[in-house]
Design a protein around this motif. Structure first.
Motif, PDB file in Angstrom:
ATOM      1  N   GLU A  90      30.933  55.835 100.393  1.00 16.52           N
ATOM      2  CA  GLU A  90      29.884  56.410  99.483  1.00 16.52           C
ATOM      3  C   GLU A  90      30.282  57.667  98.914  1.00 16.52           C
ATOM      4  OE1 GLU A  90      26.828  57.422  97.436  1.00 16.52           O
ATOM      5  OE2 GLU A  90      27.213  55.287  98.350  1.00 16.52           O
ATOM      6  N   PHE A  91      31.468  58.502  99.731  1.00 17.66           N
ATOM      7  CA  PHE A  91      31.987  59.718  99.275  1.00 17.66           C
ATOM      8  C   PHE A  91      32.569  59.420  98.048  1.00 17.66           C
ATOM      9  CE2 PHE A  91      35.208  62.836  98.824  1.00 17.66           C
ATOM     10  CZ  PHE A  91      34.634  64.175  99.031  1.00 17.66           C
ATOM     11  N   GLN A 116      30.433  58.540  95.231  1.00 22.77           N
ATOM     12  CA  GLN A 116      29.777  59.864  94.756  1.00 22.77           C
ATOM     13  C   GLN A 116      30.743  60.524  93.611  1.00 22.77           C
ATOM     14  OE1 GLN A 116      26.698  60.226  94.709  1.00 22.77           O
ATOM     15  NE2 GLN A 116      26.445  62.166  93.953  1.00 22.77           N
ATOM     16  N   ASP A 117      31.796  60.531  94.229  1.00 25.80           N
ATOM     17  CA  ASP A 117      32.799  61.261  93.375  1.00 25.80           C
ATOM     18  C   ASP A 117      33.013  60.526  91.808  1.00 25.80           C
ATOM     19  OD1 ASP A 117      35.839  61.909  92.588  1.00 25.80           O
ATOM     20  OD2 ASP A 117      35.222  63.199  94.061  1.00 25.80           O
ATOM     21  N   ARG A 122      30.942  58.739  90.233  1.00 28.70           N
ATOM     22  CA  ARG A 122      29.545  59.031  89.666  1.00 28.70           C
ATOM     23  C   ARG A 122      29.483  60.230  89.061  1.00 28.70           C
ATOM     24  NH1 ARG A 122      27.002  57.191  94.389  1.00 28.70           N
ATOM     25  NH2 ARG A 122      26.630  54.934  94.554  1.00 28.70           N
ATOM     26  N   ARG A 123      29.998  61.408  89.655  1.00 23.05           N
ATOM     27  CA  ARG A 123      30.045  62.583  88.897  1.00 23.05           C
ATOM     28  C   ARG A 123      31.112  62.742  87.825  1.00 23.05           C
ATOM     29  NH1 ARG A 123      29.855  64.594  94.578  1.00 23.05           N
ATOM     30  NH2 ARG A 123      31.937  64.703  94.507  1.00 23.05           N
ATOM     31  N   LYS A 170      24.123  69.583  89.532  1.00 20.09           N
ATOM     32  CA  LYS A 170      23.854  68.236  89.161  1.00 20.09           C
ATOM     33  C   LYS A 170      23.994  67.572  87.792  1.00 20.09           C
ATOM     34  CE  LYS A 170      20.377  67.552  92.833  1.00 20.09           C
ATOM     35  NZ  LYS A 170      18.870  67.169  93.208  1.00 20.09           N
ATOM     36  N   GLN A 217      20.650  63.229  87.505  1.00 25.60           N
ATOM     37  CA  GLN A 217      20.430  62.981  89.028  1.00 25.60           C
ATOM     38  C   GLN A 217      19.081  64.039  89.082  1.00 25.60           C
ATOM     39  OE1 GLN A 217      24.474  64.577  90.077  1.00 25.60           O
ATOM     40  NE2 GLN A 217      24.702  62.900  90.905  1.00 25.60           N
TER      41      GLN A 217
END
Length: 858
Positions: A86-87, A90-91, A93-94, A303, A307
């Motif tokens: 998940e980390f 998330q990286d 996605r950013r 963000k 988001q």
């Protein structure tokens, strides 16, 4: 029969005049017609005038400047790292990866994530699958680790780089405006609803002007004799923001209406809202203006706009009316009240339900850190901009929507900024204590921090001052006298002579145990006397070892050494390492010549990187909007020192970090293997490094007055704070011991005699020697057979020959306390120590046992 008609007024009706009412009515109608004609003429003039303005503006290119985007270095995922799927997701996605992104896509399946870079990616299109698993140590609370990384072709990989993260955009103009462009589809629906509910409820229905609201405002303005009423629609606000000044005049109002009609005729509502969302001013952050919802989402919440939740959308919509008045960092209560008004408006327009509004009102406002230095690295970005301007030109930089890939590590940058903030509070406290309590005109020092990868020259973090919003002067590239952090170049020059077996002033080859004179003395140069002093008057008089001299930063002893090896040789070595201002004079030995903190970071790579000098670099690559390479940059590297010289000098710096002035970093809790040196002139410095991270700290006054705080107290604590934060990050957690190259041996040196230690001398230091240059005697054999050694042979203990220590393994733990090295902790060792002292008392041997290292015998 004839009929006669009787006409009044002698039969002449044409002579009758119209009544006064009729004349007034006619005059009024005529005036109206004249006014309408005049108005039409004025409107036509304005229309064609501003039609040209709009045409020219739209024909000039994109409505918004294509400011270059600055990206960080890619995060490297390695097998064994403590990371979750998940980390990683998330990286990505950013970074902009999603199902339809040209940058790339990813798919998560359980404990696996498949990554596929797109055509616009920084990387090649080769994908990889990363699998995680629970750490083998079931009792560990550190969570899953990266178990494997597999390439598309099935090959096992040791590491894989993720897409670089966007740091910020270059400012668009001299007004330092920043924005992050978004499309209408990237704007959350609730953001659109919040804006229209509070600013223009009929935006999607009217033709650009709300006539009822405009008429009401006109009446209010006439009665108040001011033009303060805000009746503008979103299209009118857009027209004003793009083409007009903010002055509230009648002519500007007419021009605003004209441009509004033209915008409505040229664009649909979605396009108009998209332009509005990218143009609207939303406050100030540091010295930069925040324009558009994309930049505001990042500035206020850290963000991506997509988001944001309902409460956050409402807050941004509320700021539109008065950005300074509703600055959330300064007026949180005002902002919360305004946000709640927006939420009520959304309920009134049926955009949300009453319960949704209530839940959103209950949410606290969670703002991103105000520290712009931590999140956007502005001093670093300014340097990148300057380098880009020099290499590819300012015109190309401002018009090509370039993607600039850099060396920055965002996590380490935050650690650097936070460490500086903590450290400078302590410096300020010390400065206040130095001044009288009633002295209100205190000048507080400035600061710089530069962190490199010592094996690549990559600038990982850079802080150029204590507050970018207050001062944009970048102290990381400001030249200052280097002070004692220059001294290792004197000792490296001396070690260079030992490689050829050169006799140093009749005392044999130079080693860490070479004796240097620290007595006060006058040095002659070009027929002129030079009378230096030590930091503390009368400190360590007499003969001292080279290790003592550098560890305690002794000026006179170091100048003496520079004189023996040649001042110009010292300066030449320094210049080859990037300290270009160094000159061959006595004062060069103690750092009187200027260099920047960035230069000194590069200079220290020669010690940390086997003698190879790496010029610090920030630019990796420049790409266009399609991902095509515009320019790639190659780091500059040059062999300056023999690897043996580099390591031998490093050994002295390790000694200083363990036992000298640089040991201040140990007092502040940093215990990993490290080498370092303090510096104190008018400024305070600390230069130090570990196996994977090099950092320079500078603290000083802008007016060049003496900061009056030594490097061990002002700069070293900041270095320790930074390194302690860095070692907690996965990418820097594997700090390990340094390994010597071939031809260098590590010996234990007795603290009392400064001779190699044997079994009878457990109280020792660790120092490096060029192979064959360590003293042949030991602490219990001061030359020949002593009575002590005879007794030891009779009783069967002690008397062993000095042996070099084995090379420490690369995976040595980073938590050992260097001040506790090789201390006796077994009963038999303690007994031997007691026997030794007893026998020495009887036979008079080893009389240096109670002497300090500074007064060791000849």
């Amino acid at each position: 029969m004839a009929i006669k008609l009787k006409l009044g007024n002698n039969g002449n009706s044409r002579g009758r005049r119209p009544s006064l009412g009729q004349r007034l009515l006619r005059g009024l109608l005529l005036a109206v017609l004249v006014c309408m004609a005049a108005g039409a003429c004025v409107f036509a003039v304005f229309y064609f005038k501003y039609k040209t303005v709009v045409d020219d503006r739209l024909a000039a290119g994109p409505l918004f400047a294509n400011a270059a985007q600055i990206y960080a270095a890619p995060r490297e995922v390695r097998v064994g790292q403590h990371l979750t799927v998940e980390f990683i997701a998330q990286d990505l996605r950013r970074a902009g990866y999603n199902a339809n992104s040209q940058l790339g896509t990813f798919t998560v399946a359980g404990n696996r994530i498949y990554i596929k870079p797109g055509p616009e990616s920084y990387h090649s299109p080769d994908g990889a699958t990363i699998a995680t698993a629970q750490a083998p140590d079931a009792a560990s609370d550190s969570g899953p680790i990266v178990q494997s990384i597999t390439a598309d072709n099935g090959a096992a990989l040791a590491a894989y780089q993720l897409e670089p993260q966007l740091i910020t955009a270059l400012s668009e103009d001299k007004n330092r405006t920043k924005r992050r462009l978004v499309t209408y589809n990237e704007i959350p629906t609730q953001m659109v609803q919040a804006v229209t509910a509070i600013e223009d409820r009929r935006f999607f229905e009217h033709g650009g002007v709300n006539y009822v609201r405009t008429a009401k405002c006109a009446v209010q303005d006439l009665l108040a004799h001011k033009m303060n009423c805000g009746g503008s629609t979103l299209t009118q606000q857009l027209a004003r923001g793009f083409f007009l000044t903010p002055d509230k005049t009648l002519s500007r109002k007419v021009a605003e209406l004209v441009i509004t009609y033209q915008l409505e005729a040229r664009f649909n509502k979605r396009q108009i809202f998209e332009m509005y969302a990218n143009q609207i001013p939303l406050g100030q952050r540091g010295s930069f203006g925040i324009n558009g919802f994309g930049e505001a989402a990042q500035a206020y919440f850290g963000k991506d706009l997509r988001q944001l939740d309902l409460a956050e959308c409402a807050m941004l919509a509320g700021i539109i009316q008065r950005p300074s008045y509703y600055n959330p960092y300064h007026h949180l209560d005002r902002v919360m009240e305004r946000r709640n008004i927006v939420l009520d408006s959304m309920v009134e327009t049926d955009a949300i339900t009453a319960s949704q509004g209530s839940r959103a009102k209950a949410e606290p406002i969670r703002l991103a850190t105000l520290n712009i230095d931590a999140s956007e690295a502005p001093y670093f970005v300014d340097l990148v901009h300057d380098q880009l301007t020099q290499r590819i030109g300012d015109q190309e930089l401002g018009h090509d929507a370039l993607r600039i890939y850099t060396s920055l590590d965002p996590e380490l940058q935050r650690a650097a900024s936070d460490a500086v903030e903590v450290g400078m509070k302590n410096v300020d406290d010390m400065v206040r204590r130095l001044h009288k309590k009633n002295d209100k005109n205190i000048a507080y020092p400035q600061v710089a921090l530069v962190a490199l990868n010592p094996h690549t020259g990559q600038v990982l973090a850079l802080v150029g001052g204590r507050n970018y919003g207050v001062s944009q002067l970048n102290h990381a590239i400001a030249e200052r006298p280097t002070g004692s952090i220059f001294k290792p170049f004197v000792y490296a020059t001396a070690y260079n002579t030992s490689l050829t077996g050169e006799d140093l002033d009749g005392n044999g080859v130079f080693t860490a145990l070479t004796r240097l004179n620290d007595d006060p003395q006058t040095f002659l140069f070009d027929g002129k006397p030079y009378d230096p002093g030590n930091f503390e008057k009368g400190e360590f008089p007499g003969m001292v070892t080279a290790a003592q001299a550098i560890a305690h930063s002794l000026n006179i002893a170091t100048i003496n050494l520079a004189q023996q090896v040649g001042y110009e040789n010292v300066a030449a070595l320094a210049r080859s390492a990037g300290i270009v201002n160094a000159r061959g004079t006595p004062s060069v030995a103690i750092g009187t010549y200027n260099a920047t903190p960035l230069d000194m970071a590069g200079a220290y790579t020669v010690f940390a990187n086997n003698g190879v000098h790496l010029k610090p670099w920030m630019l990796a690559s420049v790409r266009n909007a399609n991902g095509d390479i515009v320019a790639d940059f190659t780091p500059e590297a040059r062999q300056v020192l023999d690897p043996r010289t580099a390591y031998l000098t490093q050994s002295l710096l390790e000694f200083a970090a363990a036992y000298g002035t640089a040991s201040a970093v140990r007092a502040h809790g940093f215990t990993a293997p490290a080498a370092g040196k303090t510096g104190t002139s008018h400024d305070a410095w600390f230069a130090g490094y570990t196996s994977n991270l090099l950092c320079i700290i500078w603290v000083g006054n802008d007016d060049y007055t003496n900061v009056n705080i030594e490097g061990a107290k002002a700069a070293a604590p900041i270095w320790a704070e930074f390194m302690d934060r860095a070692i907690k990050l996965p990418q820097y957690s594997d700090m390990h011991s340094f390994s010597p190259p071939d031809g260098v041996q590590i010996y234990r040196i007795d603290k009392n005699t400064w001779l190699p230690a044997d079994d009878s001398c457990p109280d020792d230091y660790t120092l490096a020697f060029l192979e064959g240059t360590a003293p042949g005697n030991t602490c219990s054999h001061l030359g020949g057979e002593s009575p002590l050694s005879v007794i030891k042979k009779i009783f069967g203990f002690g008397g062993s020959k000095p042996q070099p220590l084995p090379t420490p393994p690369q995976s040595a733990p980073a938590t050992a306390d260097p001040n506790q090295t090789n201390q006796p902790n077994q009963p038999d060792q303690l007994d031997q120590t007691k026997k030794k002292n007893f026998i020495e008392k009887i036979f008079g041997g080893g009389g240096s046992g109670n002497k300090s290292p500074q007064t060791s015998p000849q």
